[in-house]
Design a protein around this motif. Structure first.
Motif, PDB file in Angstrom:
ATOM      1  N   UNK A 212       0.843  -1.201   0.000  1.00  0.00           N
ATOM      2  CA  UNK A 212       0.000   0.000   0.000  1.00  0.00           C
ATOM      3  C   UNK A 212       0.878   1.250   0.000  1.00  0.00           C
ATOM      4  N   UNK A 213       1.951   1.219   0.805  1.00  0.00           N
ATOM      5  CA  UNK A 213       2.870   2.358   0.837  1.00  0.00           C
ATOM      6  C   UNK A 213       3.633   2.463  -0.476  1.00  0.00           C
ATOM      7  N   UNK A 214       4.133   1.329  -0.974  1.00  0.00           N
ATOM      8  CA  UNK A 214       4.900   1.334  -2.224  1.00  0.00           C
ATOM      9  C   UNK A 214       4.077   1.863  -3.397  1.00  0.00           C
ATOM     10  N   UNK A 215       2.802   1.555  -3.423  1.00  0.00           N
ATOM     11  CA  UNK A 215       1.969   1.954  -4.558  1.00  0.00           C
ATOM     12  C   UNK A 215       1.567   3.420  -4.497  1.00  0.00           C
ATOM     13  N   UNK A 216       1.868   4.111  -3.374  1.00  0.00           N
ATOM     14  CA  UNK A 216       1.482   5.521  -3.247  1.00  0.00           C
ATOM     15  C   UNK A 216       2.657   6.451  -3.018  1.00  0.00           C
ATOM     16  N   UNK A 217       3.824   5.902  -2.950  1.00  0.00           N
ATOM     17  CA  UNK A 217       5.009   6.730  -2.723  1.00  0.00           C
ATOM     18  C   UNK A 217       5.482   7.329  -4.045  1.00  0.00           C
ATOM     19  N   UNK A 218       5.829   8.620  -4.022  1.00  0.00           N
ATOM     20  CA  UNK A 218       6.223   9.326  -5.240  1.00  0.00           C
ATOM     21  C   UNK A 218       7.693   9.076  -5.566  1.00  0.00           C
ATOM     22  N   UNK A 219       8.027   9.161  -6.856  1.00  0.00           N
ATOM     23  CA  UNK A 219       9.427   9.033  -7.281  1.00  0.00           C
ATOM     24  C   UNK A 219       9.924  10.315  -7.947  1.00  0.00           C
ATOM     25  N   UNK A 220       9.276  11.434  -7.641  1.00  0.00           N
ATOM     26  CA  UNK A 220       9.765  12.750  -8.066  1.00  0.00           C
ATOM     27  C   UNK A 220       9.912  13.617  -6.823  1.00  0.00           C
ATOM     28  N   UNK A 228       1.522  13.121  -9.870  1.00  0.00           N
ATOM     29  CA  UNK A 228       0.901  11.845 -10.232  1.00  0.00           C
ATOM     30  C   UNK A 228       1.927  10.746 -10.485  1.00  0.00           C
ATOM     31  N   UNK A 229       3.197  11.134 -10.544  1.00  0.00           N
ATOM     32  CA  UNK A 229       4.235  10.143 -10.801  1.00  0.00           C
ATOM     33  C   UNK A 229       4.582   9.447  -9.493  1.00  0.00           C
ATOM     34  N   UNK A 230       3.890   8.391  -9.227  1.00  0.00           N
ATOM     35  CA  UNK A 230       4.084   7.666  -7.982  1.00  0.00           C
ATOM     36  C   UNK A 230       3.694   6.209  -8.179  1.00  0.00           C
ATOM     37  N   UNK A 231       4.156   5.376  -7.272  1.00  0.00           N
ATOM     38  CA  UNK A 231       3.741   3.976  -7.265  1.00  0.00           C
ATOM     39  C   UNK A 231       4.755   3.030  -7.862  1.00  0.00           C
TER      40      UNK A 231
END
Length: 909
Positions: A212-220, A228-231
């Motif tokens: 759940x955390x991995x799918x909502x964590x951002x990578x920017x 919206x760039x997350x997951x």
């Protein structure tokens, strides 16, 4: 405390208990270096000399561990990636993403590529500490125990005896204590029964929270506009990471017969609660449904076998087969050619064997079994609803709502939908698909489905017909002088009709398997084109499309043989031809169309089950064997757990979907066409006993551990099963009426028996019409070399299966009154059978409540206790707080008001 180590006694180690070797020795892992030692007494050690740990050679360290290097923190998730070049954009995404994971509280530990077997793959191990688990358990409203269940088990559950043969005794099962549960609240953690924080949340819950955390964590970066760039899913799609998976509890080569994985494989059906704890509710409920389906199949298999035995016991009472086989009756009846030019005249007694075979499945017992299966389907579905309701309570899914999943948008939806609008529920701007685009995509999707379904139906209507007509003539010509006729055992059974039917069914099965591959891709493409909003919506849309394709693919040939073959052939001199071609519409086997339907069903159903088990078990095993060929050369202590699981096959998005689809297709075979083959449930039972073990073995040893997911039912499959249950009543009624010869025999026995006796003497002669051979057109007459030696010019009449007036009658070749009486009897039988079965079905469904009464009582009791205990908990907190406030002040101590015990409103009960 210190311990005397049997290997290195001078050193002290911070250790973790791994496994008990015997009554005196214990196997322990060093907390710093993961080195495994043996000790002679159980003590907790305080420290570990770092100099010793750093001096241990890498070759001596065991990497077969589910813990971090400290041996304490459990690995809840693993990410892998290949860092191909420095300065890559993917590297920057990973760096930011992992930094954001640390910010939310997750703990990371990276294994360098030099430690991996291929020398290229990095592994990021993730651990969720208690604070993170508690926080997100509160967010996700995960239910946890707060009080032991005080309601005694109801031992007098109605119809509980049905499942008694499938239950292990309690002294073997060792059932876990039952608790009342409530949604977790971090601020009230002392309200719940927390004995050990490390084991309080089961593995499935831990990896679900981490995902759940991995799918909502951002990578920017936070300052970037595009939030919206997350997951993790997007990072997997763009190649930043190669895999993301939770670890299995033990190695797939472990021989520990007390471990969860061993129990799941060896006792696949009996320990359903372990599936829930290990894999989550979504996979757990699949195994529960598969186990219950297998239970119910036992009763259908027993009744079906009894009906088949009845056919065997009444074998000698088959009067019409005796007449066919008698030389003075069947040996003197000359039958008209079954095809043009290449098929000659033949005698009725040549179908002696197929007539006897047909009786095994075409008898009074078949009618009884068709009615029984209509009721069995209802019992199966109703009892499954009750079992499902009980699991919903036991697995804390009573208040679980699909809306919780519907709020989670698919990354593909967010990417492709550039428009934004305000969500009235969350009050946030979210992407949406305009109604015009949605309607256009839906219409295009529906048109595509209709097109492919029509193409498939056309293929199964034309291809078998043309193949059988062309090949039958070839077999008839070749096998006329074939050496198979000299075989004493099987020779009489190898006829042109049988050879044609078997080869056509085998080719049909091969076509089905090929089309399956194409249909899967088409269904996924169509569903992706619709851009479903949520994962639940995506699964439901894909389920409907895939089932519709597979329904047409698997059942079209059976529907053709049952309801179309031999029904529109015309009669000699006026045969019907396919679309104006030179191919005649196909006639039934001389033994009847029912035996052909049986052959088709056995080959397709058995072939699918055998091929499915081989494909499920052998293919992943071979791929894993080939993928881990290098690592097998190293000791297991160096083949790390994350590498072992990384080398397994990924359990894809359609993994569980394919398992459901396989079983539902089988369910269709044993319900839609069971009147033609009463042994179908028995074959399904044998297959499912193997299927449960194969699925459990495959999931635990050949596939990466799936991420746990919640589900309170089998989803769209339940509605599909209900639809098939209704359709099965109709199809079986039509099979008995129009495919079987049951109704014509009964009409003859009760109305047309010349002696007025209740027997079948003279039925064969009555059921065959006459045709003048000289009236057959030249283009339809068989070639001279195709006729048998006994045929000569003195034979002027041939017979065919129909009820028409003979040549010379004023209504020559028109249907007789007996034909219309039989048709009326068939329609009456269909109406009566359908109404009887449907009335019984609805009555049974009404009599059996969907939710057991004891489950309702437990749910009410739990809701009552949650409110009562929370109220009392808050009261005690308030007293403590007021007491502290009073101690700090110098005023006169206040008198606490009398706080009555919380009373729950009656509507909660």
């Amino acid at each position: 405390m210190e311990v005397k180590c049997s290997l290195f006694p001078p050193y002290r180690h911070n250790v973790v208990l791994v496994d008990r070797a015997d009554s005196q020795k214990y196997s322990l892992r060093c907390g710093k270096c993961s080195f495994v030692v043996l000790i002679y007494s159980v003590h907790c050690l305080q420290s570990c000399k770092k100099s010793y740990c750093t001096d241990i050679d890498k070759q001596q360290q065991s990497k077969d561990s589910v813990f971090f290097r400290d041996g304490v923190r459990r690995i809840d998730f693993v990410l892998s990636y290949v860092d191909e070049k420095e300065g890559d954009r993917k590297q920057e995404k990973r760096k930011i993403y992992e930094a954001n994971l640390v910010k939310v509280g997750l703990e990371l530990e990276t294994e360098d590529k030099s430690e991996s077997d291929d020398g290229k793959t990095y592994f990021v191990k993730i651990h969720a500490p208690w604070e993170v688990l508690a926080t997100y358990a509160d967010v996700l409203k995960i239910k946890v125990p707060f009080k032991a269940n005080d309601i005694p088990d109801n031992k007098e559950i109605p119809m509980n005896w049905l499942s008694t043969p499938f239950r292990l005794p309690e002294h073997i099962m060792h059932p876990e204590p039952d608790y009342f549960t409530a949604p977790f609240n971090k601020s009230k953690s002392d309200f719940y029964l927390i004995d050990d924080k490390d084991t309080f949340f089961p593995p499935s819950t831990r990896n679900r929270i981490v995902y759940y955390i991995l799918s909502r964590c951002s990578y920017v970066r936070d300052e970037c506009v595009d939030r919206d760039k997350k997951g993790i899913k997007r990072l997997l799609n763009n190649g930043a990471y190669t895999a993301a998976f939770p670890l299995h509890d033990v190695s797939k080569t472990s021989k520990d017969n007390t471990h969860t994985q061993y129990i799941l494989i060896s006792y696949s059906y009996f320990y359903l609660s372990l599936y829930r704890k290990y894999y989550g509710e979504k996979i757990g409920i699949y195994f529960a449904w598969l186990g219950f389906y297998t239970e119910m199949l036992l009763f259908a298999a027993v009744v079906g076998t009894l009906c088949f035995v009845y056919g065997l016991l009444t074998y000698d009472e088959n009067e019409w087969s005796k007449e066919i086989c008698r030389e003075d009756i069947g040996g003197k009846i000359v039958m008209c050619p079954l095809c043009d030019k290449k098929c000659g005249y033949w005698k009725l007694n040549s179908t002696c064997n197929s007539s006897w075979q047909s009786h095994l499945f075409d008898n009074v017992g078949t009618v009884f079994f068709a009615i029984f299966m209509g009721i069995w389907v209802t019992l199966f579905l109703e009892f499954w609803k009750r079992r499902q309701a009980r699991l919903e309570y036991e697995w804390d899914l009573v208040d679980f709502e699909e809306e919780q999943q519907q709020l989670q948008l698919r990354p593909e939806y967010e990417t492709k939908c550039t428009n934004r609008k305000l969500n009235r529920i969350t009050q946030e701007m979210e992407p949406y698909l305009p109604i015009t685009s949605k309607c256009a995509r839906t219409c295009l999707s529906g048109a595509t489905v209709i097109f492919w379904v029509s193409i498939t139906s056309f293929i199964y209507l034309i291809n078998p017909n043309s193949y059988r007509l062309a090949v039958y003539a070839a077999f008839a010509s070749i096998m006329k002088d074939s050496p198979t006729s000299q075989l004493h055992v099987v020779g009489p059974y190898i006829t042109p009709q049988l050879a044609t039917s078997v080869t056509a069914s085998c080719i049909n099965f091969i076509i089905i398997m090929i089309l399956n591959l194409m249909y899967e891709r088409v269904a996924i493409w169509i569903t992706d084109m619709e851009i479903p909003k949520t994962h639940l919506e995506y699964e439901n849309k894909l389920t409907v499309k895939m089932f519709l394709f597979q329904f047409v693919n698997y059942y079209s040939s059976c529907f053709y043989v049952a309801f179309f073959k031999g029904k529109f052939v015309g009669y000699p001199g006026n045969y019907a031809y396919m679309f104006g071609s030179k191919l005649r519409n196909e006639e039934c086997d001389p033994g009847g169309c029912l035996i052909e339907l049986t052959t088709q069903l056995v080959i397709v159903m058995t072939g699918k089950q055998v091929w499915g088990n081989i494909q499920e078990a052998l293919v992943p095993w071979l791929m894993n064997w080939w993928g881990s060929r290098k690592a097998r050369c190293h000791p297991e202590s160096l083949y790390s757990r994350w590498e072992q699981d990384h080398d397994l096959q990924p359990f894809g998005q359609l993994g569980l979907f394919q398992e459901y689809l396989e079983m539902v297709i089988q369910f269709g075979f044993i319900t839609l066409f069971v009147a033609s083959f009463p042994l179908a449930p028995l074959l399904a039972l044998f297959n499912n006993i193997i299927e449960v073990r194969v699925d459990a073995w495959k999931l635990t040893t050949q596939f990466r551990r799936p991420v746990a997911a919640k589900a309170h039912s089998i989803g769209a499959w339940e509605e599909i099963l209900n639809g098939m249950a209704v359709l099965s009543v109709v199809t079986n009624a039509f099979i008995v009426a129009f495919t079987s010869d049951m109704i014509p025999r009964l009409v003859y026995m009760y109305a047309y028996q010349p002696d007025g006796q209740m027997n079948m003497k003279g039925y064969i002669d009555n059921s065959l019409s006459m045709f003048n051979i000289s009236a057959i057109p030249l283009d339809n007459r068989p070639d001279d070399e195709e006729n048998p030696p006994w045929f000569n010019s003195s034979i002027t009449i041939c017979r065919y299966r129909d009820y028409r007036y003979p040549p010379g009658h004023e209504k020559e070749y028109h249907h007789t009154m007996q034909f219309w009486h039989i048709l009326a009897a068939k329609l009456a039988f269909i109406i009566i059978m359908e109404h009887v079965v449907f009335v019984v079905k609805f009555f049974v469904a009404w009599m059996i409540p969907d939710v057991p009464s004891d489950v309702k009582a437990r749910v009410k009791r739990e809701r009552y206790l949650v409110q009562e205990y929370l109220h009392n908990y808050e009261v005690e907190k308030l007293k403590i707080q007021l007491s502290k406030n009073c101690d700090d002040c110098t005023c006169t101590p206040m008198i606490y008001p009398s706080l009555p015990k919380h009373e729950v409103l009656s509507e909660c009960l």
